[in-house]
Design an enzyme around this catalytic site. Structure first.
Site, PDB file in Angstrom:
ATOM      1  N   GLU A 128       1.172  -8.335 -22.198  1.00  8.14           N
ATOM      2  CA  GLU A 128       0.033  -8.591 -23.213  1.00  8.14           C
ATOM      3  C   GLU A 128      -0.920  -7.483 -23.502  1.00  8.14           C
ATOM      4  OE1 GLU A 128      -1.742 -12.546 -22.940  1.00  8.14           O
ATOM      5  OE2 GLU A 128      -0.047 -13.442 -21.967  1.00  8.14           O
TER       6      GLU A 128
ATOM      7  N   THR B  12      -0.280  -3.182 -22.781  1.00 10.33           N
ATOM      8  CA  THR B  12      -0.223  -2.238 -21.584  1.00 10.33           C
ATOM      9  C   THR B  12      -1.409  -1.662 -21.303  1.00 10.33           C
ATOM     10  OG1 THR B  12       0.245  -0.262 -23.139  1.00 10.33           O
ATOM     11  CG2 THR B  12       2.187  -1.369 -22.094  1.00 10.33           C
TER      12      THR B  12
HETATM   13  C1  LIG Z   1       8.259 -10.259 -17.717  1.00  9.70           C
HETATM   14  C2  LIG Z   1       7.881 -10.063 -19.243  1.00  9.70           C
HETATM   15  C3  LIG Z   1       7.324 -11.148 -19.805  1.00  9.70           C
HETATM   16  C4  LIG Z   1       6.672 -10.989 -21.169  1.00  9.70           C
HETATM   17  N1  LIG Z   1       6.403 -12.175 -22.047  1.00  9.70           N
HETATM   18  C5  LIG Z   1       6.442 -11.792 -23.276  1.00  9.70           C
HETATM   19  C6  LIG Z   1       5.816 -13.234 -24.211  1.00  9.70           C
HETATM   20  O1  LIG Z   1       6.057 -14.220 -23.754  1.00  9.70           O
HETATM   21  N2  LIG Z   1       6.052 -12.748 -25.669  1.00  9.70           N
HETATM   22  C7  LIG Z   1       5.822 -11.705 -26.068  1.00  9.70           C
HETATM   23  O2  LIG Z   1       6.054 -11.583 -27.127  1.00  9.70           O
HETATM   24  N3  LIG Z   1       6.205 -10.648 -25.332  1.00  9.70           N
HETATM   25  C8  LIG Z   1       6.382 -10.599 -23.939  1.00  9.70           C
HETATM   26  N4  LIG Z   1       6.551  -9.505 -23.018  1.00  9.70           N
HETATM   27  C9  LIG Z   1       6.567  -8.259 -23.752  1.00  9.70           C
HETATM   28  C10 LIG Z   1       5.275  -7.387 -23.607  1.00  9.70           C
HETATM   29  O3  LIG Z   1       4.241  -7.843 -23.994  1.00  9.70           O
HETATM   30  C11 LIG Z   1       5.698  -5.846 -23.758  1.00  9.70           C
HETATM   31  O4  LIG Z   1       6.734  -5.516 -22.979  1.00  9.70           O
HETATM   32  C12 LIG Z   1       4.640  -4.774 -23.937  1.00  9.70           C
HETATM   33  O5  LIG Z   1       3.625  -5.202 -24.872  1.00  9.70           O
HETATM   34  C13 LIG Z   1       4.860  -3.686 -24.010  1.00  9.70           C
HETATM   35  O6  LIG Z   1       5.829  -3.493 -24.956  1.00  9.70           O
HETATM   36  P1  LIG Z   1       7.303  -2.552 -24.632  1.00  9.70           P
HETATM   37  O7  LIG Z   1       7.867  -2.920 -23.468  1.00  9.70           O
HETATM   38  O8  LIG Z   1       7.928  -2.618 -25.992  1.00  9.70           O
HETATM   39  O9  LIG Z   1       6.724  -0.913 -24.379  1.00  9.70           O
HETATM   40  P2  LIG Z   1       6.302   0.111 -25.543  1.00  9.70           P
HETATM   41  O10 LIG Z   1       5.385  -0.665 -26.465  1.00  9.70           O
HETATM   42  O11 LIG Z   1       7.756   0.636 -26.195  1.00  9.70           O
HETATM   43  O12 LIG Z   1       5.658   1.169 -24.447  1.00  9.70           O
HETATM   44  C14 LIG Z   1       6.410   2.122 -23.825  1.00  9.70           C
HETATM   45  C15 LIG Z   1       5.209   2.970 -23.208  1.00  9.70           C
HETATM   46  O13 LIG Z   1       4.585   3.768 -24.072  1.00  9.70           O
HETATM   47  C16 LIG Z   1       3.091   3.449 -24.041  1.00  9.70           C
HETATM   48  N5  LIG Z   1       2.538   3.622 -25.317  1.00  9.70           N
HETATM   49  C17 LIG Z   1       2.974   2.962 -26.523  1.00  9.70           C
HETATM   50  N6  LIG Z   1       2.454   3.120 -27.396  1.00  9.70           N
HETATM   51  C18 LIG Z   1       1.404   4.147 -27.374  1.00  9.70           C
HETATM   52  C19 LIG Z   1       0.299   4.831 -27.645  1.00  9.70           C
HETATM   53  N7  LIG Z   1      -0.021   4.880 -28.852  1.00  9.70           N
HETATM   54  N8  LIG Z   1      -0.425   5.627 -26.841  1.00  9.70           N
HETATM   55  C20 LIG Z   1      -0.129   5.827 -25.720  1.00  9.70           C
HETATM   56  N9  LIG Z   1       0.710   5.173 -25.030  1.00  9.70           N
HETATM   57  C21 LIG Z   1       1.561   4.377 -25.712  1.00  9.70           C
HETATM   58  C22 LIG Z   1       2.937   2.022 -23.509  1.00  9.70           C
HETATM   59  O14 LIG Z   1       1.671   1.743 -23.117  1.00  9.70           O
HETATM   60  C23 LIG Z   1       4.037   2.190 -22.406  1.00  9.70           C
HETATM   61  O15 LIG Z   1       3.693   2.591 -21.283  1.00  9.70           O
HETATM   62  C24 LIG Z   1       7.029  -9.670 -21.759  1.00  9.70           C
HETATM   63  C25 LIG Z   1       7.351  -8.751 -21.001  1.00  9.70           C
HETATM   64  C26 LIG Z   1       7.932  -8.670 -19.694  1.00  9.70           C
HETATM   65  C27 LIG Z   1       8.278  -7.497 -19.025  1.00  9.70           C
END
Ligand SMILES: Cc1cc2nc3c(=O)[nH]c(=O)nc-3n(C[C@H](O)[C@H](O)[C@H](O)COP(=O)(O)OP(=O)(O)OC[C@H]3O[C@@H](n4cnc5c(N)ncnc54)[C@H](O)[C@@H]3O)c2cc1C
Length: 387
Positions: free
Chosen positions: A371, A373
């Site tokens: 929700e 990072t």
């Molecule tokens: C157990 C679990 C349950 C979940 N449940 C749901 C759900 O019910 N529904 C749903 O839709 N999603 C869900 N998620 C997804 C979750 O919300 C995402 O994993 C999260 O928002 C991060 O997206 P990503 O994994 O693609 O990481 P990315 O967006 O690829 O980020 C990778 C890293 O880069 C950093 N980063 C990215 N952009 C920037 C920037 N501009 N500046 C600095 N740092 C940056 C991030 O902070 C992170 O550290 C779930 C995830 C998990 C693991």
């Protein structure tokens, strides 16, 4: 709900709810938490007990089968559950704040009548599919499409990491999808209701996660999934704005859950520090341990005041975006820091999966990721501060 909420003097109805959920957590949730964690099983019997208590209906009006409470009541319940089991708490959080709430906030009367009674009763679960393999923090990167074909939408694409999406009681998945192109060339993103029984919709095998083992998480695929046009949730093209609102609220709920985890680590550590002896006295008699626990308590308390503040603003109709992000940031870090410290206090036992603090150590990391990072919260806070 008063404008100001104090952690030391909750109004009676909230205090009573917190006590009810605390008792339920001790007697029903805690005894089976380690077993479900070990076996990676969804705790259907615990969820049924929570449904019976009315927890899935807490913030919804009675006309939709809800309890007539508010979002703060949901937060208090999440805090209590997460003290013993984050998996159970996230099942409630995702079921209510991501599953049912979009229908309540943006649905037509017919959509509310169809879905809310079964979701608020806790007999069915809904999931919220926003994240995709190529679109997480940058959720506008959505590639899933929904195209109009006669009286239907036809959905193709995939979603990733979706909570509550593949249980035996999952009945609905709300997805964001590209429905066209806006003036200026930006993607038009809309939100669509997909009943889980729709042909072409598949919840792929569950992930092998670091923590939250008893919470249900799957990748989803959509292969020519056909639903009626009436399944559009909210205005066409407002999908992005609508899910931002849902996520803002959700951050307060995740903060509350994180505070529960942080406090659970304090409670376990206090008990253990009095009980465990080394060098002829309880380890808690050493100031190094006592001060560590004092810091843990301070972190949990500070984070609690942050989510109370965000909830009070939200419920009084005032802007709360910044406070929700601050609460989520502070509380998720408090949970992770407290889990690390609690594990240290437990020594070698803290590294054994059967101990609650070991579970918190594995479970808490996701609180800094899901929700929004930590980095996303910092971006939002910086923006609100004028940068
Ligand atoms: C157990 C679990 C349950 C979940 N449940 C749901 C759900 O019910 N529904 C749903 O839709 N999603 C869900 N998620 C997804 C979750 O919300 C995402 O994993 C999260 O928002 C991060 O997206 P990503 O994994 O693609 O990481 P990315 O967006 O690829 O980020 C990778 C890293 O880069 C950093 N980063 C990215 N952009 C920037 C920037 N501009 N500046 C600095 N740092 C940056 C991030 O902070 C992170 O550290 C779930 C995830 C998990 C693991």
């Amino acid at each position: 709900m008063t404008d100001y909420l104090s952690t030391g003097a909750l109004p009676d109805e909230y205090a009573q709810l917190a006590k009810t959920v605390r008792d339920f957590t001790r007697s029903v949730v805690a005894p089976v938490a380690a077993e479900h964690d070990r076996n990676h099983t969804f705790p259907y019997e615990v969820i049924a007990g929570m449904a019976e208590l009315g927890l899935f209906g807490l913030p919804f009006p009675e006309e939709y089968g809800g309890q007539g409470g508010d979002y703060f009541a949901l937060c208090l319940a999440l805090e209590e559950l997460a003290k013993a089991d984050q998996s159970v708490a996230i099942t409630l959080e995702a079921g209510v704040s991501l599953g049912a709430m979009p229908v309540y906030r943006f649905g037509t009367e017919a959509q509310k009548q169809e879905w809310l009674p079964q979701l608020t009763s806790g007999k069915s679960l809904a999931a919220f599919g926003l994240t995709e393999p190529g679109a997480g923090s940058d959720a506008g990167g959505t590639r899933t499409t929904a195209t109009e074909d006669g009286a239907d939408w036809v959905i193709n694409g995939s979603k990733q990491f979706i909570t509550n999406s593949g249980t035996d009681i999952t009945k609905l998945v709300t997805v964001t999808a590209v429905t066209g192109v806006k003036d200026g060339g930006k993607k038009e993103i809309s939100t669509i209701l997909v009943p889980a029984s729709t042909p072409g919709f598949t919840a792929e095998p569950a992930y092998d996660k670091v923590g939250w083992h008893a919470s249900d998480t799957h990748p989803l695929s959509f292969d020519d999934v056909r639903v009626p046009r009436e399944n559009l949730l909210g205005e066409r093209g407002r999908g992005y704005a609508n899910f931002l609102r849902i996520l803002d609220e959700g951050r307060i709920a995740i903060a509350a859950l994180s505070v529960g985890a942080a406090q659970g680590c304090v409670d376990e550590s206090v008990r253990y520090a009095k009980e465990r002896e080394a060098f002829g006295r309880p380890i808690g008699a050493n100031q190094a341990i006592a001060f560590k626990i004092a810091r843990m308590e301070a972190r949990a308390h500070t984070a609690r005041t942050a989510y109370y503040d965000a909830a009070a603003l939200m419920l009084s109709g005032k802007p709360f975006k910044k406070q929700a992000s601050i609460a989520k940031l502070a509380a998720s870090e408090a949970a992770m820091d407290n889990a690390r410290d609690a594990t240290q206090i437990f020594g070698g036992y803290g590294f054994m999966n059967e101990y609650a603090v070991a579970r918190h150590y594995r479970d808490s990391k996701i609180l800094e990721i899901g929700e929004g990072t930590t980095e996303v919260q910092l971006m939002l806070i910086a923006r609100e501060a004028g940068l």
